[in-house]
Design an enzyme around this catalytic site. Structure first.
Site, mmCIF file in Angstrom:
data_model
loop_
_atom_site.group_PDB
_atom_site.id
_atom_site.type_symbol
_atom_site.label_atom_id
_atom_site.label_comp_id
_atom_site.label_asym_id
_atom_site.label_seq_id
_atom_site.Cartn_x
_atom_site.Cartn_y
_atom_site.Cartn_z
ATOM 1 C CG ASP A 21 0.692 141.628 29.562
ATOM 2 O OD1 ASP A 21 0.325 142.536 28.131
ATOM 3 O OD2 ASP A 21 1.461 140.828 29.399
ATOM 4 C CG HIS B 168 6.146 137.061 24.339
ATOM 5 N ND1 HIS B 168 6.163 138.474 25.176
ATOM 6 C CD2 HIS B 168 7.342 136.935 23.283
ATOM 7 C CE1 HIS B 168 6.999 139.355 24.032
ATOM 8 N NE2 HIS B 168 7.869 138.963 23.551
ATOM 9 C CG HIS C 263 7.944 140.249 34.377
ATOM 10 N ND1 HIS C 263 9.255 140.017 33.869
ATOM 11 C CD2 HIS C 263 7.017 140.349 33.248
ATOM 12 C CE1 HIS C 263 9.555 140.162 33.170
ATOM 13 N NE2 HIS C 263 8.323 140.839 32.990
HETATM 14 N N1 ACO Z 1 -1.019 132.884 39.172
HETATM 15 C C1 ACO Z 1 -0.191 132.165 40.619
HETATM 16 N N2 ACO Z 1 0.668 131.787 40.528
HETATM 17 C C2 ACO Z 1 2.119 132.284 40.083
HETATM 18 C C3 ACO Z 1 1.632 133.266 38.843
HETATM 19 C C4 ACO Z 1 0.255 133.519 39.193
HETATM 20 N N3 ACO Z 1 -0.067 134.426 37.705
HETATM 21 N N4 ACO Z 1 2.936 133.394 38.363
HETATM 22 C C5 ACO Z 1 4.011 132.417 39.275
HETATM 23 N N5 ACO Z 1 2.686 131.616 40.022
HETATM 24 C C6 ACO Z 1 3.452 130.420 41.051
HETATM 25 C C7 ACO Z 1 4.005 129.536 40.843
HETATM 26 O O1 ACO Z 1 2.259 128.594 40.764
HETATM 27 C C8 ACO Z 1 4.907 128.926 41.583
HETATM 28 O O2 ACO Z 1 4.742 128.625 42.623
HETATM 29 P P1 ACO Z 1 5.630 126.896 43.208
HETATM 30 O O3 ACO Z 1 6.771 128.106 44.110
HETATM 31 O O4 ACO Z 1 4.512 126.761 44.399
HETATM 32 O O5 ACO Z 1 5.423 126.091 42.072
HETATM 33 C C9 ACO Z 1 5.789 130.355 41.158
HETATM 34 O O6 ACO Z 1 4.883 131.645 41.708
HETATM 35 C C10 ACO Z 1 6.931 131.121 40.478
HETATM 36 O O7 ACO Z 1 6.633 130.351 39.392
HETATM 37 P P2 ACO Z 1 7.441 130.220 38.113
HETATM 38 O O8 ACO Z 1 6.140 129.858 37.115
HETATM 39 O O9 ACO Z 1 8.875 129.859 37.987
HETATM 40 O O10 ACO Z 1 7.674 131.696 37.769
HETATM 41 P P3 ACO Z 1 7.968 132.362 35.888
HETATM 42 O O11 ACO Z 1 8.930 133.420 36.400
HETATM 43 O O12 ACO Z 1 8.232 130.536 35.162
HETATM 44 O O13 ACO Z 1 7.026 132.618 35.109
HETATM 45 C C11 ACO Z 1 5.245 134.057 34.073
HETATM 46 C C12 ACO Z 1 6.921 133.958 34.757
HETATM 47 C C13 ACO Z 1 4.804 133.058 32.879
HETATM 48 C C14 ACO Z 1 4.957 134.985 34.126
HETATM 49 C C15 ACO Z 1 4.592 133.581 35.286
HETATM 50 O O14 ACO Z 1 4.571 134.066 36.722
HETATM 51 C C16 ACO Z 1 2.756 133.887 34.911
HETATM 52 O O15 ACO Z 1 2.374 132.579 33.992
HETATM 53 N N6 ACO Z 1 2.087 134.835 35.328
HETATM 54 C C17 ACO Z 1 0.701 135.034 34.350
HETATM 55 C C18 ACO Z 1 0.811 135.484 32.995
HETATM 56 C C19 ACO Z 1 1.151 136.389 32.769
HETATM 57 O O16 ACO Z 1 0.496 137.588 32.983
HETATM 58 N N7 ACO Z 1 1.551 137.051 31.389
HETATM 59 C C20 ACO Z 1 2.260 138.235 31.338
HETATM 60 C C21 ACO Z 1 4.017 138.053 31.069
HETATM 61 S S1 ACO Z 1 4.702 139.548 30.905
HETATM 62 C C22 ACO Z 1 4.424 139.381 29.269
HETATM 63 O O17 ACO Z 1 4.942 138.673 28.793
HETATM 64 C C23 ACO Z 1 4.798 141.160 28.432
#
Ligand code: ACO
Length: 492
Positions: free
Chosen positions: A387, A292, A331
């Site tokens: 972020d 988070h 996101h």
């Molecule tokens: N880098 C690479 N691939 C990604 C990323 C990423 N940052 N984010 C999502 N994906 C990919 C996943 O691997 C998935 O691929 P697939 O379909 O081949 O399996 C697809 O995109 C969908 O991703 P999910 O994990 O289902 O997306 P979700 O909505 O659950 O996750 C999250 C959102 C946790 C923010 C994710 O994008 C992530 O881990 N990002 C990096 C961490 C980050 O920046 N967090 C800050 C969020 S903002 C905040 O909290 C203020």
């Protein structure tokens, strides 16, 4: 729930025995009440194979599609990349407002008049002093204590300072019918939070704690915070206005983001009517988690690891083969550019003009440029989130990595308090009281998949062998401990 259409709409659910149930569809987010689902009963199996009739329950462990409140605070359209507080676009607020005005807007629902804003600021800034017992408490932490842990513990400890403001010790509905009681806690929490955060920072860097500036009327909220962070022996220390403004913008864009994990935690705790200090500490606990509030730190570590622009392609290959993750991208709600990231990208340049350009920003800009053209990211709708640039700004401003979550938590307190205020006001509203559960303690359901009933074994009956192990990670013993515990043997 709001029902603007005169004619009700229904979702018809048909059971296998052809029984039909009409579930009312409510407007806005086109929601059905989970409680209405309870009227639908279906046959299910118990674990021991017995057929029983059960009410249908919605099952949503990660809150992927569950709304738990109605709110008028924040609007997000993730597909279009829109964020608005009380209807005002975040871009306009970042450009034309300031954090305290935005906090007022979030909590009370309207922009303040000039007089209201002055009073509001005066009230908050005159609550910036913390009791000396809290400072002594903070001094008792280890020299290397994480500032966020210190903040959480001290915020919770604040509830011991104000027993008269604790519904557990006074009356359950203390805050529901007395807006003055609510205001008092809001002034205290918004006023004292930066002081606690600044003490945690000073503790972390081994410098004596500063009291808030005496000339608070001339200092903005973030200027006073920077003053407490950075004043050494100067009697009239004044932080850079440009850095104070950049921090103010960072505070505005972080102030609320509807039902994110920590805000949901705030509402959850508030539903028990626990005092707001404990509730804010609990919400801050949720924010502390690496999934988070920890992402901005992870972005900086990632950029440091990439190290130079010529390593970007190799890094992106690792991301696409799923051995790496591009931190600060993607996101749960935004499937477009996070509007906050756009604002911060611009502010990063303004901060660099003051403190010098951070070399990591060149890697970040190029990384973003290549990623948003790459089919892997385009097809998954992955764009920079807030972020991606916030960490670079914090770093350029000289904040240590472990301050990042706290810099996120401080402004988010405004959002938590807005939800606290709103959820307590719900109690008074007849319309809200008509929504099942709106004024109840939040209590989720579970799907029990364990044993339903077992008989405790008698002494004669042996307990069957299980795979449970009591192994734990080995405690690290320093040489000091080894010396202390050295065996008592004579020297040969
Ligand atoms: N880098 C690479 N691939 C990604 C990323 C990423 N940052 N984010 C999502 N994906 C990919 C996943 O691997 C998935 O691929 P697939 O379909 O081949 O399996 C697809 O995109 C969908 O991703 P999910 O994990 O289902 O997306 P979700 O909505 O659950 O996750 C999250 C959102 C946790 C923010 C994710 O994008 C992530 O881990 N990002 C990096 C961490 C980050 O920046 N967090 C800050 C969020 S903002 C905040 O909290 C203020």
């Amino acid at each position: 729930m709001s029902q603007s259409n005169k004619e009700s709409r229904y979702l018809i659910v048909q059971t296998p025995s052809k029984e039909e149930h009409k579930l009312t569809v409510h407007d806005g987010d086109v929601a059905i009440l989970a409680k209405d689902l309870a009227q639908v009963r279906l046959k299910g199996l118990t674990k021991d194979g017995k057929e029983v009739e059960k009410q249908v329950t919605s099952f949503d462990p990660g809150f992927m599609n569950t709304a738990c409140c109605e709110s008028t605070i924040t609007y997000i359209d993730g597909d279009k990349g829109i964020l608005r507080y009380r209807g005002y676009p975040i871009e306009q607020l970042a450009e034309r407002s300031n954090f305290l005005e935005v906090a007022y807007l979030l909590i009370y629902g309207e922009l303040p008049t000039a007089t209201q804003l002055n009073t509001w600021k005066e009230r908050i800034m005159s609550h910036t002093y913390i009791h000396v017992t809290l400072m002594d408490y903070m001094k008792s932490f280890r020299y290397d204590a994480h500032p966020m842990s210190m903040f959480i513990a001290t915020m919770a400890a604040m509830s011991t300072e104000y027993p008269e403001s604790n519904p557990t010790l006074t009356r359950r509905d203390l805050f529901e019918f007395d807006y003055r009681a609510r205001n008092q806690q809001i002034f205290r929490i918004l006023g004292k939070a930066p002081t606690i955060a600044a003490c945690a920072y000073r503790h972390r860097i081994g410098r004596p704690y500063n009291y808030p500036t005496e000339s608070f009327r001339g200092y903005s909220y973030t200027e006073n915070f920077l003053y407490m962070l950075d004043r050494l022996s100067e009697s009239e220390y004044r932080p850079s206005p440009a850095i104070a403004k950049a921090l103010d913008v960072l505070f505005i864009v972080h102030a609320d983001h509807e039902l994110n994990c920590s805000t949901a935690a705030m509402r959850h705790l508030t539903s028990t009517r626990v005092d707001p200090y404990t509730a804010v500490a609990g919400a801050a606990g949720a924010l502390y988690g690496p999934l988070h509030g920890g992402a901005s730190e992870a972005v900086v570590r990632m950029l440091e690891e990439i190290g130079s622009v010529d390593k970007i392609d190799e890094f992106l290959e690792g991301v696409k083969s799923k051995t790496r993750r591009l931190m600060g991208f993607g996101h749960r709600i935004y499937k477009n550019y996070d509007p906050r990231a756009k604002i911060l990208k611009e502010y990063a340049e303004k901060v660099f003009a003051e403190v010098g350009r951070d070399p990591l920003v060149d890697i970040a800009v190029e990384l973003e440029r290549r990623a948003i053209q790459d089919d892997y990211f385009v097809s998954r709708k992955l764009y920079p989130n807030v972020d991606f640039y916030s960490g670079i700004i914090y770093r350029a401003c000289g904040f240590p990595l472990d301050m990042y979550p706290l810099l996120f938590a401080l402004p988010r307190i405004a959002g938590w308090l807005a939800h606290w205020y709103e959820s307590l006001r719900e109690e008074k509203s007849a319309a809200k009281a008509s929504i099942p559960g709106a004024t109840h303690v939040m209590r989720a359901r579970q799907i029990c998949i364990g044993d339903i009933e077992k008989v405790f074994p008698t002494e004669e009956e042996s307990i069957s062998k299980q795979s449970i192990t009591m192994d734990a990670l080995k405690t690290y013993h320093s040489n000091l401990s080894k010396r202390r515990r050295a065996p008592h043997k004579d020297i040969a």
